[in-house]
Write a protein that holds these residues in place. Structure first.
Motif, PDB file in Angstrom:
ATOM      1  N   HIS A 176      -6.213   9.802   1.806  1.00 53.16           N
ATOM      2  CA  HIS A 176      -7.213  10.262   0.726  1.00 53.16           C
ATOM      3  C   HIS A 176      -6.590  10.646   0.472  1.00 53.16           C
ATOM      4  O   HIS A 176      -5.405  11.488   0.730  1.00 53.16           O
ATOM      5  N   GLY A 177      -7.150  10.922  -0.853  1.00 52.61           N
ATOM      6  CA  GLY A 177      -6.352  12.485  -2.051  1.00 52.61           C
ATOM      7  C   GLY A 177      -4.986  11.724  -2.823  1.00 52.61           C
ATOM      8  O   GLY A 177      -4.312  12.744  -3.366  1.00 52.61           O
ATOM      9  N   ILE A 178      -4.499  10.399  -2.520  1.00 48.47           N
ATOM     10  CA  ILE A 178      -3.650   9.812  -3.596  1.00 48.47           C
ATOM     11  C   ILE A 178      -3.395   9.854  -4.825  1.00 48.47           C
ATOM     12  O   ILE A 178      -2.736  10.176  -5.710  1.00 48.47           O
ATOM     13  N   VAL A 179      -4.782   9.402  -5.266  1.00 46.30           N
ATOM     14  CA  VAL A 179      -5.264   8.990  -6.441  1.00 46.30           C
ATOM     15  C   VAL A 179      -6.347  10.425  -7.068  1.00 46.30           C
ATOM     16  O   VAL A 179      -7.229  11.101  -5.870  1.00 46.30           O
ATOM     17  N   GLY A 180      -5.644  11.243  -7.917  1.00 46.82           N
ATOM     18  CA  GLY A 180      -6.286  12.354  -8.465  1.00 46.82           C
ATOM     19  C   GLY A 180      -7.421  11.419  -8.915  1.00 46.82           C
ATOM     20  O   GLY A 180      -7.827  10.449  -9.273  1.00 46.82           O
ATOM     21  N   THR A 181      -8.177  12.768  -9.620  1.00 48.28           N
ATOM     22  CA  THR A 181      -9.175  12.695 -10.557  1.00 48.28           C
ATOM     23  C   THR A 181      -8.746  13.008 -12.134  1.00 48.28           C
ATOM     24  O   THR A 181      -9.778  12.724 -13.026  1.00 48.28           O
ATOM     25  N   ASN A 182      -8.144  13.332 -12.696  1.00 50.22           N
ATOM     26  CA  ASN A 182      -7.454  13.195 -14.275  1.00 50.22           C
ATOM     27  C   ASN A 182      -6.807  12.237 -14.370  1.00 50.22           C
ATOM     28  O   ASN A 182      -5.013  12.514 -14.878  1.00 50.22           O
ATOM     29  N   PRO A 183      -6.893  11.345 -15.469  1.00 53.15           N
ATOM     30  CA  PRO A 183      -5.749  10.476 -15.783  1.00 53.15           C
ATOM     31  C   PRO A 183      -5.322  10.896 -16.488  1.00 53.15           C
ATOM     32  O   PRO A 183      -4.539   9.863 -17.255  1.00 53.15           O
ATOM     33  N   GLU A 184      -5.328  11.410 -17.080  1.00 55.24           N
ATOM     34  CA  GLU A 184      -5.022  11.944 -18.876  1.00 55.24           C
ATOM     35  C   GLU A 184      -4.169  12.665 -18.673  1.00 55.24           C
ATOM     36  O   GLU A 184      -3.529  13.142 -19.482  1.00 55.24           O
ATOM     37  N   PRO A 186      -0.137  10.492 -19.192  1.00 55.62           N
ATOM     38  CA  PRO A 186      -0.229   8.553 -19.449  1.00 55.62           C
ATOM     39  C   PRO A 186       1.290   8.016 -19.656  1.00 55.62           C
ATOM     40  O   PRO A 186       1.689   8.618 -20.100  1.00 55.62           O
ATOM     41  N   ILE A 187       0.556   6.837 -18.992  1.00 53.42           N
ATOM     42  CA  ILE A 187       1.997   6.398 -19.190  1.00 53.42           C
ATOM     43  C   ILE A 187       1.182   5.174 -20.140  1.00 53.42           C
ATOM     44  O   ILE A 187       0.798   4.133 -19.521  1.00 53.42           O
ATOM     45  N   SER A 188       3.013   4.845 -20.504  1.00 47.81           N
ATOM     46  CA  SER A 188       2.659   3.327 -20.672  1.00 47.81           C
ATOM     47  C   SER A 188       2.488   2.132 -20.843  1.00 47.81           C
ATOM     48  O   SER A 188       3.013   2.401 -19.482  1.00 47.81           O
ATOM     49  N   PRO A 189       1.602   1.528 -20.712  1.00 49.56           N
ATOM     50  CA  PRO A 189       1.953  -0.033 -19.555  1.00 49.56           C
ATOM     51  C   PRO A 189       2.756  -0.993 -20.198  1.00 49.56           C
ATOM     52  O   PRO A 189       3.419  -1.291 -18.555  1.00 49.56           O
ATOM     53  N   TYR A 212       0.808  -1.574   0.364  1.00 56.78           N
ATOM     54  CA  TYR A 212       0.050  -0.282   0.421  1.00 56.78           C
ATOM     55  C   TYR A 212       1.077   1.170  -0.175  1.00 56.78           C
ATOM     56  O   TYR A 212       0.540   2.611  -0.576  1.00 56.78           O
ATOM     57  N   ALA A 213       1.956   1.300   0.451  1.00 58.20           N
ATOM     58  CA  ALA A 213       2.641   2.242   0.638  1.00 58.20           C
ATOM     59  C   ALA A 213       3.299   2.961  -0.779  1.00 58.20           C
ATOM     60  O   ALA A 213       3.462   4.188  -0.832  1.00 58.20           O
ATOM     61  N   PHE A 214       3.615   1.670  -1.367  1.00 53.68           N
ATOM     62  CA  PHE A 214       4.613   1.513  -2.438  1.00 53.68           C
ATOM     63  C   PHE A 214       3.627   2.307  -3.775  1.00 53.68           C
ATOM     64  O   PHE A 214       3.810   2.627  -4.133  1.00 53.68           O
ATOM     65  N   MET A 215       2.020   1.439  -3.500  1.00 48.43           N
ATOM     66  CA  MET A 215       1.162   2.643  -4.312  1.00 48.43           C
ATOM     67  C   MET A 215       0.610   3.893  -3.743  1.00 48.43           C
ATOM     68  O   MET A 215       0.719   4.844  -5.679  1.00 48.43           O
ATOM     69  N   ALA A 216       1.119   4.367  -2.677  1.00 49.66           N
ATOM     70  CA  ALA A 216       0.637   5.060  -2.336  1.00 49.66           C
ATOM     71  C   ALA A 216       2.092   6.449  -3.314  1.00 49.66           C
ATOM     72  O   ALA A 216       2.059   7.855  -3.418  1.00 49.66           O
ATOM     73  N   SER A 217       2.979   5.622  -3.271  1.00 46.42           N
ATOM     74  CA  SER A 217       4.385   6.327  -3.510  1.00 46.42           C
ATOM     75  C   SER A 217       3.926   6.657  -5.075  1.00 46.42           C
ATOM     76  O   SER A 217       5.220   6.823  -5.485  1.00 46.42           O
ATOM     77  N   HIS A 218       3.131   5.792  -5.618  1.00 46.51           N
ATOM     78  CA  HIS A 218       3.096   6.204  -7.259  1.00 46.51           C
ATOM     79  C   HIS A 218       1.738   6.717  -8.060  1.00 46.51           C
ATOM     80  O   HIS A 218       1.162   5.568  -8.228  1.00 46.51           O
ATOM     81  N   PRO A 219       1.370   7.565  -7.056  1.00 50.59           N
ATOM     82  CA  PRO A 219       0.212   8.056  -8.162  1.00 50.59           C
ATOM     83  C   PRO A 219      -0.062   8.089  -9.152  1.00 50.59           C
ATOM     84  O   PRO A 219      -1.550   7.680  -9.760  1.00 50.59           O
ATOM     85  N   GLU A 220       0.506   8.636 -10.129  1.00 48.69           N
ATOM     86  CA  GLU A 220       0.444   8.497 -11.194  1.00 48.69           C
ATOM     87  C   GLU A 220       0.105   7.285 -11.795  1.00 48.69           C
ATOM     88  O   GLU A 220      -1.284   6.809 -12.927  1.00 48.69           O
ATOM     89  N   GLU A 221       1.000   5.779 -11.252  1.00 44.06           N
ATOM     90  CA  GLU A 221       0.776   4.655 -11.624  1.00 44.06           C
ATOM     91  C   GLU A 221      -0.651   4.068 -11.396  1.00 44.06           C
ATOM     92  O   GLU A 221      -1.452   3.449 -11.975  1.00 44.06           O
ATOM     93  N   ILE A 222      -0.684   3.721 -10.105  1.00 45.96           N
ATOM     94  CA  ILE A 222      -1.926   3.926  -9.779  1.00 45.96           C
ATOM     95  C   ILE A 222      -3.156   4.042 -10.184  1.00 45.96           C
ATOM     96  O   ILE A 222      -4.489   3.577 -10.371  1.00 45.96           O
ATOM     97  N   GLN A 223      -3.904   5.388 -10.586  1.00 44.04           N
ATOM     98  CA  GLN A 223      -4.389   6.350 -11.595  1.00 44.04           C
ATOM     99  C   GLN A 223      -4.743   4.969 -12.846  1.00 44.04           C
ATOM    100  O   GLN A 223      -5.909   5.247 -12.990  1.00 44.04           O
TER     101      GLN A 223
END
Ligand SMILES: [Fe+2]
Ligand SMILES: [Fe+2]
Length: 476
Positions: A170-178, A181-184, A139-150
């Motif tokens: 709360h607030g880690i993941v933004g609302t604007n995924p665009e 963009p990160i390639s798969p 979870y800490a790793f996920m929280a430190s990579h907000p764009e990837e998690i988005q």
């Protein structure tokens, strides 16, 4: 509209749906699975073949219903109206979701772990429950990579997204995924490089060892038996003052401390209170039970170093008082256990310190990084350790659940209770309602209650008042 456009039949469908005010989904499936699509699609669904994919417009179905229609095959789905209102953007989003669901083994591992955890929670076997039901390092790793998690979230259904967000602040993941963009491929590199499986394996081994080492701790370290009986009484609102007083008076040390507290300047009674029964009549059962339990828990904490005793006891009492206040503000029936749970929420910290083990800073709220750090040392955090000991003490199940989930209320069986403690913990440390540091599920719980009475001034004032009250108990 251009009739040479391969999406033309889908555009016609979308136009109809938009005119009728209904919903529709665009599903993209690799051509290899076209037999499955033909078998499962309904007559009302429109299909076109484009490049190596079958694209289906499911008339009247949302994302989750369409997912159920084409279960167990790789696919990407985007829904009208929530994901977009033209076929091009729905198709692109569905395509992107297909690629992520297909190409990142980490996304699948993440899902497997979440599903695994759910299975384990149902089994309720002691070891599994305390060492496999959470993975704070992840979870800490996920929280430190907000764009990837988005990006990962954008490949998930709304229900799945709620579950993943519940693991994060709360607030880690933004609302604007665009935005970025990160390639798969880049995403896979980041997440695969983390080494999910090795870390999980290591955690499980360390966790088992730690629990083995701590299994006998209850012989060195027990909750005074009087408080067990008091705890049972908390659940009986009709207990008579005489009966409650008689129980407390069994313990002369507890009795004298209780009388000292109720006769302190804080309560300001004009006349001396000389018996427990009198205290019960004046203060009420609940207040006396809470006071007695606080005094009893002090016996557990007092063997730590003077500094740690002072910090942890003040914090525990403050969280208990704040949680009791917050519980009634949020209009939940959390009353019977909430004070006790607040008092014991960091029991795991006490247990570690008691055994001379090191534990993170006590003066500030534990964040995901602190919890991940504890987990990397012991295989579990103070939350699991506290719950493990509470279970060995045969404390009631809602207490064990609350201890286990006080940093991750989304995993609690009793959400209101765990969320209340989590929020009270944060207020205790910061003196304010700091939403950013809170778990996402706790923030949703709070917002769902829409309490205007919890303004920042009121929270700050209540924190100050309750701290004064706690220090009064503390210094006796
Ligand atoms: Fe904690
Ligand atoms: Fe705490």
């Amino acid at each position: 509209m251009d009739k040479r456009n391969p999406f033309y039949p889908l555009e016609i469908e979308l136009k109809k749906v938009a005119a009728l005010g209904g919903k529709m989904s665009v599903v993209v499936v690799p051509q290899d699975y076209k037999d499955h699509v033909v078998r499962n699609k309904r007559e009302t669904d429109t299909t076109v073949y484009y490049r190596d994919f079958v694209i289906i417009a499911t008339f009247g179905l949302g994302v989750e219903e369409s997912d159920a229609l084409f279960l167990s095959i790789p696919k990407g789905i985007a829904g009208f109206p929530q994901d977009g209102d033209d076929i091009q953007s729905l198709y692109l989003l569905a395509m992107q979701r297909l690629r992520f669901s297909d190409s990142s083994p980490w996304v699948q591992l993440l899902w497997e772990s979440i599903k695994e955890v759910k299975k384990i929670e149902k089994q309720r076997t002691p070891v599994n429950r305390f060492i496999s039901s959470s993975f704070y390092q992840l979870y800490a790793f996920m929280a430190s990579h907000p764009e990837e998690i988005q990006m990962v979230l954008s490949s998930m259904t709304p229900a799945e997204q709620v579950e993943v967000k519940g693991l994060l602040p709360h607030g880690i993941v933004g609302t604007n995924p665009e935005e970025k963009p990160i390639s798969p491929q880049a995403l896979s590199r980041v997440v695969d490089g983390w080494g999910y499986q090795e870390k999980m394996q290591e955690k499980l081994e360390k966790g088992k060892n730690t629990l083995r080492r701590f299994r006998t701790i209850e012989h060195l370290f027990t909750l005074p038996s009087i408080s067990r009986q008091v705890l049972d009484l908390v659940r009986d609102p009709l207990i008579s003052a005489v009966k409650l007083a008689a129980l407390i008076e069994h313990d002369p040390v507890l009795t004298s401390r209780l009388l000292k507290v109720v006769n302190s300047a804080f309560y300001g009674f004009p006349r001396q209170i000389n018996s427990v029964e009198h205290a019960v009549v004046i203060l009420g059962n609940e207040e006396v039970v809470n006071l007695s339990f606080s005094i009893a828990v002090y016996d557990v904490i007092k063997n730590l170093s003077p500094k740690n005793t002072q910090v942890l006891w003040e914090h525990s009492l403050l969280v208990a008082h704040l949680a009791q206040w917050l519980g009634s503000e949020l209009e939940r029936d959390t009353k019977d256990m909430i004070y006790t749970l607040g008092l014991l929420h960091d029991l795991g910290k006490i247990v570690f310190l008691q055994r001379g083990e090191k534990i993170g800073a006590l003066e500030r709220a534990s964040d995901l990084n602190d919890l991940a750090e504890e987990e990397s040392i012991y295989g579990l955090t103070h939350a699991e350790m506290g719950a493990f000991i509470a279970e060995r003490w045969n404390l009631p199940e809602p207490l064990v659940d609350g201890l286990l989930a006080h940093h991750l209320p989304s995993k609690a069986t009793h959400l209101a209770q765990a969320a209340t403690i989590h929020i009270a913990d944060m207020i205790a440390h910061t003196g304010s309602m700091n939403l950013e540091g809170l778990n996402h599920t706790a923030v949703c719980y709070l917002k769902g209650r829409k309490k205007n009475s919890l303004s920042s001034e009121i929270v700050a004032q209540t924190h100050a008042d309750l701290l004064g009250r706690v220090r009064n108990i503390l210094h006796l």
